[in-house]
Design an enzyme around this catalytic site. Sequence first.
Site, short mmCIF file in Angstrom:
data_model
loop_
_atom_site.label_atom_id
_atom_site.label_comp_id
_atom_site.label_asym_id
_atom_site.label_seq_id
_atom_site.Cartn_x
_atom_site.Cartn_y
_atom_site.Cartn_z
N SER A 413 0.82 -1.21 0.00
CA SER A 413 0.00 0.00 0.00
C SER A 413 0.86 1.26 0.00
O SER A 413 0.35 2.36 -0.17
CB SER A 413 -0.92 0.00 1.21
OG SER A 413 -0.16 -0.16 2.38
N HIS A 434 -2.31 -2.91 -5.42
CA HIS A 434 -2.74 -2.46 -4.09
C HIS A 434 -4.25 -2.71 -3.95
O HIS A 434 -5.06 -1.97 -4.50
CB HIS A 434 -2.39 -0.97 -3.93
CG HIS A 434 -2.88 -0.39 -2.64
ND1 HIS A 434 -3.05 0.97 -2.46
CD2 HIS A 434 -3.25 -0.96 -1.47
CE1 HIS A 434 -3.49 1.19 -1.23
NE2 HIS A 434 -3.64 0.05 -0.62
N GLU A 446 -5.45 -0.38 -7.10
CA GLU A 446 -4.47 0.62 -7.52
C GLU A 446 -3.27 -0.18 -8.03
O GLU A 446 -2.58 -0.82 -7.23
CB GLU A 446 -4.10 1.47 -6.30
CG GLU A 446 -3.62 2.85 -6.60
CD GLU A 446 -3.28 3.64 -5.31
OE1 GLU A 446 -3.15 4.85 -5.41
OE2 GLU A 446 -3.13 3.04 -4.24
N ASN A 484 -3.03 6.67 -0.76
CA ASN A 484 -2.46 6.88 0.57
C ASN A 484 -1.62 8.15 0.64
O ASN A 484 -1.48 8.76 1.69
CB ASN A 484 -1.66 5.66 1.02
CG ASN A 484 -2.60 4.54 1.46
OD1 ASN A 484 -3.76 4.79 1.75
ND2 ASN A 484 -2.11 3.32 1.47
#
Length: 724
Positions: A413, A434, A446, A484
């Site tokens: 991540s 991800h 992702e 993120n």
Amino acid sequence: MADYRKQGDVAVLHANNPPVNALSYHVRQGLYDGIEAAEKDPSVKCIVICGKGKTFPVGADIREFASGSAKKFPNLIEVCDKIEACTKPVVAAIHGFALGGGLEISLGCHYRIGGTSCKVGFPEVNIGVLPGAGGTQRLPRVIGLKPSLDIITSGCHVGAKEALKLGILDKIVQGDVVTEGIKFAKSVQNQPLHGRRVSTMAVPDVSQANALCNSAMAEVKRKSSGLLAPVACVKSLRVAAQTPYKDGIKIESALMLQLMTSGQAKALQYAFFAERLASKWQVPGGASHATVTPRPVKSCAVVGGGYMGSGIVMCILNAGLPCILVEANQKFLDRGIKMIQGLYAGSVKLGKMSEQDAKKTLSLLKPTLRYEDLKDVDVVIEAVFEDMKLKQEVFGKLDKVCKKDALLCSNTSTLNIDKIASATRRPDRVMGMHFFAPAYYMKLLENIRGAETSPQTVATVTQLSVKIGKVPVLVGNCHGFVGNRMMAPYTTEAQRLLEEGAYPHQVDQVIEEFGIPIGPLKVGDLTGLDVSWKITREVSRMLGLDHTKREDVEPFGLYFPVRNALYEKGRLGRKTGAGFYKYEKAGSKVAIPDPLVMDIIDHHCREEGIDRRRIPPQEIYERCLYSLINEGFKTLEEGIAARPEDVDIIWLLGYGWPRYTGGPMHFASQIGLRRLYGRIEYYHNKYPDRDHWTPSRLLKTLSQQEHPVPLAQWGQFASTTSRL
Ligand SMILES: CCCCCCC/C=C/C(=O)SCCNC(=O)CCNC(=O)[C@H](O)C(C)(C)COP(=O)(O)OP(=O)(O)OC[C@H]1O[C@@H](n2cnc3c(N)ncnc32)[C@H](O)[C@@H]1OP(=O)(O)O
């Protein structure tokens, strides 16, 4: 377009607008003219309306709402009325989907038959409008108000069997639906049409109209607070019960016009197309989804059977692909298998899956402790703990045992995908995937392209992502990627606000009122304060800083004194029953503002000599959301995100951003880039030490244009070299 042909005394009208026969102007015109021609032709006794290719019309052409062509004569209302008024029987022969305007067309017909696997529905609420070509007026006249309220306010599809039971379909047919439609039409061609014209029928459960509509209204307001379309649907359905069709259709049209021009409808329609754009990738050098052929994927493996790994295994199994699950020891392997079995057993219990299907799906799983068993698989997805050393170790092993052309992917991540790839001799066949938790449920993927990832790897991973039911967004490699990375300033600002005068519930309330279901501090508690503490430690280490030294981490925005104080007191979040909030017991979901936390915050401020002030909700809103949006623009200017639509899909599908605002980038376009830039500049001047307030260069450039630049053209202004 609509093709008109005659088969004996039956006129067959095929809506012909690939791929889904959306009812664009030319299709409507074709259907209208076809009905007129059939009406005039004395040799025609009856008419069949159907769709060319894979489906019956799936609705109005959504793009025509913005262009205005939806209103052009003949509009959909006029087409449906024309069909219904026809003096010869008209039969809708439905295969694939009959959705929205497509279902309205079929309700204008005198009969409806469908193939065994066809589906019908009114998904208009999902794009911010209502079934505005008579759908809210005709459906309740056919099936009653109660089921109509359910179907129209939920937007859900209804299968053939259920549609027959409800009375939407008159018959389910096997085999070719057009051939059956022609047979059916001939069988009714001498039947009187009296009683078949839906607009002349009465709503069957009219006596309960008020009670049904009141309860439906309360339900839509509870479930989708702030959404305009579901409320308008209930209003329009109430009218159907109380008013003759000719008056009801006028009220429905007025409600439709209001919705069509609303910001919510525009945002939801934007999101509809952005979601479909996501898998259409392109990389510098020109390779794209259109030019590169993916390699076939016949089998996969997942390394790590924890919560994420098990969920990923399930996605693969659900797609009908065999999957090997590798774990480090028998205990962990058993735990993973138990989790997967338990989730399938749950699906069977809930009636989502038959026992037989669950068994068949589970038979595709092969658990093992031996990496050697992966030697023939096409794709491996690693889902071990988020630790670079461990991941490199796993990739090194995989590189040795897997066949040369196997793709090796990491469910990371945040970590650097190039560094992970450097542990292999095949960096061109390494990518990040991800997943979002729970992986078997969340639609977003992702996908991270490293510096050496080949276009064919991108193509293959994208195709696999779609096959396992995900919406894949291709992004570039940087810490936290897109999602993120944008989360970081948002949570940082949320915590900074605590140090200046706000309390956790005040911050979360503003964000939840905006429409994100869980505020940033509740998310902190959910993730665990120990987890975020460790992330801070890891990021500090990566930057060569000592995370225990304030003077080291503060300049980098990595100093979170309130979080640290809570962590040190063992308040690790939901799992310990205490974090930024208190909970009735460990694991409980209800976050209760905690006077103890307020004391801890006040104490910290006193010690630091901070004069706490009342922070207005608007400031909370701007600092959390605008800092996140500014970071989104930076991912675009750096080429980490290829398009604003990609950023929006990541936030809509991965982080609960409210869909009716279209996503952070679309939302930015609605705020106005000049105004947004001004506010970011203001906070930059106020907090010059916080890097995330440095305004994005792309945002600055766009905000300085004389006229607002449409979002689809922002990419042309992204100045620096694209990394994608
Ligand atoms: C006075 C004026 C009165 C006007 C009243 C009008 C009242 C009627 C309103 C409506 O009908 S609103 C539309 C209601 N229908 C929908 O919302 C259906 C949307 N489509 C879908 O849900 C799905 O596409 C599908 C039908 C379930 C098929 O899914 P599948 O995964 O097979 O394909 P997709 O990738 O989704 O779509 C393929 C392709 O088609 C484009 N597309 C789909 N639906 C529409 C549409 N309604 N209008 C325009 N384009 C549509 C979609 O974008 C894809 O194209 P690309 O993006 O790949 O180019």
